[in-house]
Design a protein around this motif. Structure first.
Motif, PDB file in Angstrom:
ATOM      1  N   ILE A   1       0.842  -1.190   0.000  1.00  0.00           N
ATOM      2  CA  ILE A   1       0.000   0.000   0.000  1.00  0.00           C
ATOM      3  C   ILE A   1       0.882   1.248   0.000  1.00  0.00           C
ATOM      4  O   ILE A   1       2.042   1.203   0.399  1.00  0.00           O
ATOM      5  CB  ILE A   1      -0.953   0.043   1.211  1.00  0.00           C
ATOM      6  N   ALA A   2       0.314   2.347  -0.427  1.00  0.00           N
ATOM      7  CA  ALA A   2       1.050   3.609  -0.448  1.00  0.00           C
ATOM      8  C   ALA A   2       1.138   4.194   0.955  1.00  0.00           C
ATOM      9  O   ALA A   2       0.246   4.012   1.792  1.00  0.00           O
ATOM     10  CB  ALA A   2       0.365   4.595  -1.381  1.00  0.00           C
ATOM     11  N   THR A   3       2.224   4.898   1.204  1.00  0.00           N
ATOM     12  CA  THR A   3       2.316   5.806   2.338  1.00  0.00           C
ATOM     13  C   THR A   3       2.356   7.222   1.782  1.00  0.00           C
ATOM     14  O   THR A   3       2.302   7.426   0.562  1.00  0.00           O
ATOM     15  CB  THR A   3       3.574   5.523   3.173  1.00  0.00           C
ATOM     16  N   ARG A   4       2.479   8.204   2.643  1.00  0.00           N
ATOM     17  CA  ARG A   4       2.518   9.586   2.163  1.00  0.00           C
ATOM     18  C   ARG A   4       3.744   9.848   1.296  1.00  0.00           C
ATOM     19  O   ARG A   4       3.719  10.726   0.433  1.00  0.00           O
ATOM     20  CB  ARG A   4       2.496  10.553   3.346  1.00  0.00           C
ATOM     21  N   ASP A   5       4.820   9.075   1.521  1.00  0.00           N
ATOM     22  CA  ASP A   5       6.040   9.327   0.739  1.00  0.00           C
ATOM     23  C   ASP A   5       6.652   8.063   0.151  1.00  0.00           C
ATOM     24  O   ASP A   5       7.811   8.039  -0.210  1.00  0.00           O
ATOM     25  CB  ASP A   5       7.086  10.036   1.602  1.00  0.00           C
ATOM     26  N   GLY A   6       5.863   6.973   0.070  1.00  0.00           N
ATOM     27  CA  GLY A   6       6.453   5.758  -0.466  1.00  0.00           C
ATOM     28  C   GLY A   6       5.496   4.593  -0.443  1.00  0.00           C
ATOM     29  O   GLY A   6       4.302   4.735  -0.731  1.00  0.00           O
ATOM     30  N   VAL A   7       6.025   3.430  -0.079  1.00  0.00           N
ATOM     31  CA  VAL A   7       5.248   2.201  -0.104  1.00  0.00           C
ATOM     32  C   VAL A   7       5.524   1.403   1.166  1.00  0.00           C
ATOM     33  O   VAL A   7       6.643   1.403   1.694  1.00  0.00           O
ATOM     34  CB  VAL A   7       5.596   1.354  -1.359  1.00  0.00           C
ATOM     35  N   LEU A   8       4.477   0.746   1.651  1.00  0.00           N
ATOM     36  CA  LEU A   8       4.566  -0.158   2.802  1.00  0.00           C
ATOM     37  C   LEU A   8       4.133  -1.529   2.329  1.00  0.00           C
ATOM     38  O   LEU A   8       3.136  -1.655   1.609  1.00  0.00           O
ATOM     39  CB  LEU A   8       3.675   0.343   3.935  1.00  0.00           C
ATOM     40  N   PHE A   9       4.868  -2.567   2.734  1.00  0.00           N
ATOM     41  CA  PHE A   9       4.508  -3.921   2.294  1.00  0.00           C
ATOM     42  C   PHE A   9       4.811  -4.911   3.408  1.00  0.00           C
ATOM     43  O   PHE A   9       5.522  -4.635   4.364  1.00  0.00           O
ATOM     44  CB  PHE A   9       5.231  -4.294   0.992  1.00  0.00           C
ATOM     45  N   GLY A  10       4.271  -6.095   3.260  1.00  0.00           N
ATOM     46  CA  GLY A  10       4.393  -7.142   4.287  1.00  0.00           C
ATOM     47  C   GLY A  10       3.019  -7.731   4.522  1.00  0.00           C
ATOM     48  O   GLY A  10       2.197  -7.775   3.616  1.00  0.00           O
ATOM     49  N   ALA A  11       2.701  -8.045   5.735  1.00  0.00           N
ATOM     50  CA  ALA A  11       3.603  -8.079   6.888  1.00  0.00           C
ATOM     51  C   ALA A  11       3.778  -9.542   7.286  1.00  0.00           C
ATOM     52  O   ALA A  11       3.017 -10.421   6.870  1.00  0.00           O
ATOM     53  CB  ALA A  11       3.003  -7.293   8.034  1.00  0.00           C
ATOM     54  N   THR A  12       4.806  -9.781   8.075  1.00  0.00           N
ATOM     55  CA  THR A  12       5.005 -11.134   8.584  1.00  0.00           C
ATOM     56  C   THR A  12       3.842 -11.515   9.491  1.00  0.00           C
ATOM     57  O   THR A  12       3.072 -10.663   9.951  1.00  0.00           O
ATOM     58  CB  THR A  12       6.324 -11.226   9.347  1.00  0.00           C
ATOM     59  N   ASN A  13       3.733 -12.797   9.786  1.00  0.00           N
ATOM     60  CA  ASN A  13       2.587 -13.305  10.540  1.00  0.00           C
ATOM     61  C   ASN A  13       3.063 -14.463  11.416  1.00  0.00           C
ATOM     62  O   ASN A  13       2.940 -15.623  11.051  1.00  0.00           O
ATOM     63  CB  ASN A  13       1.502 -13.775   9.565  1.00  0.00           C
ATOM     64  N   ASP A  14       3.624 -14.134  12.569  1.00  0.00           N
ATOM     65  CA  ASP A  14       4.269 -15.138  13.420  1.00  0.00           C
ATOM     66  C   ASP A  14       3.509 -15.274  14.729  1.00  0.00           C
ATOM     67  O   ASP A  14       3.512 -14.363  15.573  1.00  0.00           O
ATOM     68  CB  ASP A  14       5.722 -14.740  13.695  1.00  0.00           C
ATOM     69  N   ARG A  15       2.874 -16.418  14.905  1.00  0.00           N
ATOM     70  CA  ARG A  15       2.062 -16.651  16.096  1.00  0.00           C
ATOM     71  C   ARG A  15       2.932 -16.841  17.330  1.00  0.00           C
ATOM     72  O   ARG A  15       4.018 -17.414  17.273  1.00  0.00           O
ATOM     73  CB  ARG A  15       1.163 -17.872  15.913  1.00  0.00           C
ATOM     74  N   ASP A  16       2.386 -16.341  18.456  1.00  0.00           N
ATOM     75  CA  ASP A  16       2.985 -16.528  19.785  1.00  0.00           C
ATOM     76  C   ASP A  16       4.361 -15.902  19.914  1.00  0.00           C
ATOM     77  O   ASP A  16       5.127 -16.266  20.815  1.00  0.00           O
ATOM     78  CB  ASP A  16       3.044 -18.021  20.151  1.00  0.00           C
ATOM     79  N   ASP A  17       4.687 -14.977  19.055  1.00  0.00           N
ATOM     80  CA  ASP A  17       5.926 -14.210  19.173  1.00  0.00           C
ATOM     81  C   ASP A  17       5.528 -12.803  19.610  1.00  0.00           C
ATOM     82  O   ASP A  17       4.798 -12.106  18.907  1.00  0.00           O
ATOM     83  CB  ASP A  17       6.648 -14.170  17.821  1.00  0.00           C
ATOM     84  N   VAL A  18       6.005 -12.368  20.790  1.00  0.00           N
ATOM     85  CA  VAL A  18       5.567 -11.092  21.343  1.00  0.00           C
ATOM     86  C   VAL A  18       6.689 -10.051  21.367  1.00  0.00           C
ATOM     87  O   VAL A  18       6.564  -9.016  22.021  1.00  0.00           O
ATOM     88  CB  VAL A  18       4.986 -11.274  22.759  1.00  0.00           C
ATOM     89  N   ALA A  19       7.776 -10.322  20.651  1.00  0.00           N
ATOM     90  CA  ALA A  19       8.881  -9.370  20.604  1.00  0.00           C
ATOM     91  C   ALA A  19       8.645  -8.357  19.493  1.00  0.00           C
ATOM     92  O   ALA A  19       8.197  -8.701  18.398  1.00  0.00           O
ATOM     93  CB  ALA A  19      10.197 -10.100  20.375  1.00  0.00           C
ATOM     94  N   CYS A  20       8.978  -7.095  19.763  1.00  0.00           N
ATOM     95  CA  CYS A  20       8.747  -6.028  18.789  1.00  0.00           C
ATOM     96  C   CYS A  20      10.046  -5.467  18.214  1.00  0.00           C
ATOM     97  O   CYS A  20      10.065  -4.343  17.693  1.00  0.00           O
ATOM     98  CB  CYS A  20       7.934  -4.912  19.430  1.00  0.00           C
ATOM     99  N   ASP A  21      11.145  -6.237  18.302  1.00  0.00           N
ATOM    100  CA  ASP A  21      12.399  -5.784  17.708  1.00  0.00           C
ATOM    101  C   ASP A  21      12.300  -5.846  16.192  1.00  0.00           C
ATOM    102  O   ASP A  21      11.553  -6.643  15.627  1.00  0.00           O
ATOM    103  CB  ASP A  21      13.557  -6.660  18.200  1.00  0.00           C
TER     104      ASP A  21
END
Length: 601
Positions: free
Chosen positions: A468-488
């Motif tokens: 999808i578009a952002t205001r200045d580019g493109v965003l894509f993804g996203a990963t989909n990992d169950r039971d993983d709660v880390a935000c690194d």
């Protein structure tokens, strides 16, 4: 399947009067439709006296038609509204006309021109189910339910204080006046409710009396000598809705709740441990599309209606829309079969979904594309704009627990300090909701999105992954990992997102290979049946509610479900039909477990 309707059910007589081509009957009196509406329905229901001193008044209508009765009601309310009172209007229409025809029909009353412009510019569509419109300056919420009358009444959760029974003549449209319908009107009426109608037909008098109304004749309007009024026993309710609401969580759920409670006149305070949009709602852009379910049953209806409501609200929020339209790519024959079935269903507007050939999708994508489903009303929005506009009372603070305080609640931090007191608490804190309310089988799904600058981003595209578009580019993804709660942020997840992007948009993926990628990882919340939870907390303590479990579709689901939660918390009519409310009820998991347990006895 989609209802077989003409472009408009209206025929126009030589003198410009609207007439139903389905029932060969007039929409309103040729003498003066506005005067008729005021005499038959407003005076017939004892308005405005009936709402004096009331904090909330609910009017039901059978036969929305041109919207004339509703405009007459709103005009009267605007002149006589009790201080800070709210008016809820519920109207049923099986055969919606077009906004253009409504504008033409209403144009004969210049005194209604401003209200008519408001109504026709937001005219409800033809998709089955409720369509909500708001006039916040006047405290008015209008729900127009498109569909068969008995089914619409069964699905409505409200209790009306007054009814406008305005179907076409019983001799032309007997289905509108059958005993089953009038019994449902009574079942959806508050004590002391009064109904008014232009007809004095025997079947209507007998049906209303059998439903429990005390029926009386009154002088008619114009050439009609008589009309009917019908009253249920009892007096107006003394219920006073809760005033003060505490919301825990400042993502899209909390923001949508804030907007919904404000619309109902409540005072709102929002708490979030990390601040506004710090969790799964904080990406630079968000895709607003429905889940495509070819079963067309309750889950599909839920997503279709939530999508319709979200699109309307985002269009009303200045500056939040990045672009409009989305493509769902179809790589397998069964995908295309599913898309085709959904596109021809009556859950969406006639022009909302469109099947595209490979050549057509290629033209839109700028690279080779398969056959696809175009979601013409799909949106890409900027979350920050919505969150800042809706959740204006957000305070940064960590809620540790809450406890009863008389008939209300105290909201406490980890040291036992009182953050606030409230009549109602709604928890919308993502995965942390489980720490505050027990009995919810919530699970974590880690998602990392990748984004980068790009001068010519593609249209919004979904194919398992999405771009999808952002205001200045493109965003894509996203990963989909169950039971993983880390935000690194993980370099390998950027690689996974690029690999997934190459499946649907290989040319774009090749262009982005080696580009500097930014990203964001957050935790989405899912449930065992992949449906959200919206309603009273599982153990049903008075005044405690929850809204979470959106998965990856929070910006689609939250606006409508927040209105549902706010409505049941404050005793107002919900925009969510009863069967769909059951599907998202937080207590459903306990009920299922109990049934499984009893089956083994």
């Amino acid at each position: 399947m989609r209802m077989a309707l003409p472009i408009s059910p209206i025929d126009w007589s030589e003198d410009g009067q609207p007439r139903s081509r389905l029932y060969d009957d007039v929409y309103f009196s040729a003498e003066d439709g506005l005067a008729e509406a005021r005499a038959v329905f407003l005076q017939g229901c004892g308005l405005p006296d009936a709402w004096r001193g009331r904090e909330r008044f609910v009017v039901g209508e059978l036969g929305f038609g041109t919207g004339l009765n509703v405009l007459a009601l709103i005009e009267l309310w605007a002149r006589t509204r009790p201080t800070n009172a709210r008016l809820h209007i519920f109207s049923v229409e099986a055969h919606p006309i077009t906004a253009q025809d409504a504008h033409r029909a209403l144009g004969r009353w210049p005194e209604l021109s401003e209200l008519a412009m408001w109504l026709t510019s937001r005219w409800p569509g033809r998709a089955l189910g409720p369509h909500r419109l708001e006039l916040p300056d006047l405290g008015i919420i209008l729900d127009v339910a498109v569909g068969e009358v008995a089914a619409s009444l069964r699905c409505w959760s409200g209790l009306a204080d007054a009814w406008f029974l305005d179907g076409f003549s019983p001799s032309r449209n007997p289905a509108m006046w059958r005993d089953e319908v009038l019994a449902l009107v009574a079942a959806r009426s508050a004590p002391g409710s009064i109904a008014a109608t232009f007809t004095v037909a025997g079947q209507v008098r007998r049906g209303l009396a059998a439903a429990g109304f005390e029926v009386a004749k009154a002088p008619g309007f114009g050439r009609k000598r008589e009309r009917l009024t019908a009253r249920l026993s009892g007096g107006p309710p003394t219920f006073r809705p809760p005033r003060r609401v505490a919301i825990i969580g400042a993502g899209i759920g909390g923001a949508a709740l804030t907007r919904a409670f404000h619309a109902l006149g409540a005072e709102v305070l929002v708490f979030d441990a990390e601040g506004l949009g710090a969790g799964a709602s904080g990406n630079p852009s968000a895709l607003v599309t429905p889940r495509l379910d070819a079963g067309l049953a309750e889950p599909a209806q839920l997503f279709a209606q939530a999508f319709r409501r979200a699109v309307r609200l985002y269009h009303d929020e200045p500056g939040c829309i990045v672009n409009q339209g989305a493509l769902q790519l179809g790589f397998a024959p069964r995908d295309l079969e599913r898309f085709a079935k959904i596109a021809t269903s009556d859950l969406f507007e006639p022009d909302a979904l469109e099947m595209l050939t490979s050549d057509q999708s290629t033209a839109r994508l700028g690279e080779n594309g398969p056959e696809a489903l175009a979601i013409n009303d799909g949106l890409v929005i900027e979350p920050k704009v919505v969150l800042c506009a809706w959740a204006v009372e957000t305070q940064k603070g960590s809620v540790h627990h809450f406890e009863r305080d008389g008939e209300g609640w105290r909201v406490l931090d980890k040291d036992g300090g009182v953050l606030t007191t409230a009549d109602v608490i709604v928890v919308s804190a993502g995965l942390a909701s489980s720490d505050l309310i027990s009995g919810l089988p919530l699970s974590a799904v880690r998602g990392q999105a990748s984004f980068t600058a790009l001068d010519d981003p593609p249209p919004a595209v979904a194919f398992g992954s999405y771009a999808i578009a952002t205001r200045d580019g493109v965003l894509f993804g996203a990963t989909n990992d169950r039971d993983d709660v880390a935000c690194d942020l993980r370099a390998e997840d950027h690689d996974r997102n690029l690999a997934a992007l190459a499946v649907g948009l290989p040319r774009l993926a090749a262009r982005l290979k080696g580009a500097p990628l930014s990203g964001r990882a957050s935790i989405r919340v899912s449930t065992p049946d992949y449906l959200p939870v919206a309603g009273a907390a599982p153990q049903r303590p008075q005044g405690l509610f929850i809204l979470t479990g959106f998965g990856a579709r929070g910006f689609t689901l939250a606006p409508l479900l927040a209105e549902h939660v706010a409505a049941i918390a404050l005793g107002a009519p919900s925009p969510l039909p009863r069967p769909l409310a059951n599907f998202v009820d937080p207590a459903r998991f306990a009920r299922r477990a109990a049934r499984r347990g009893s089956s083994h006895l």
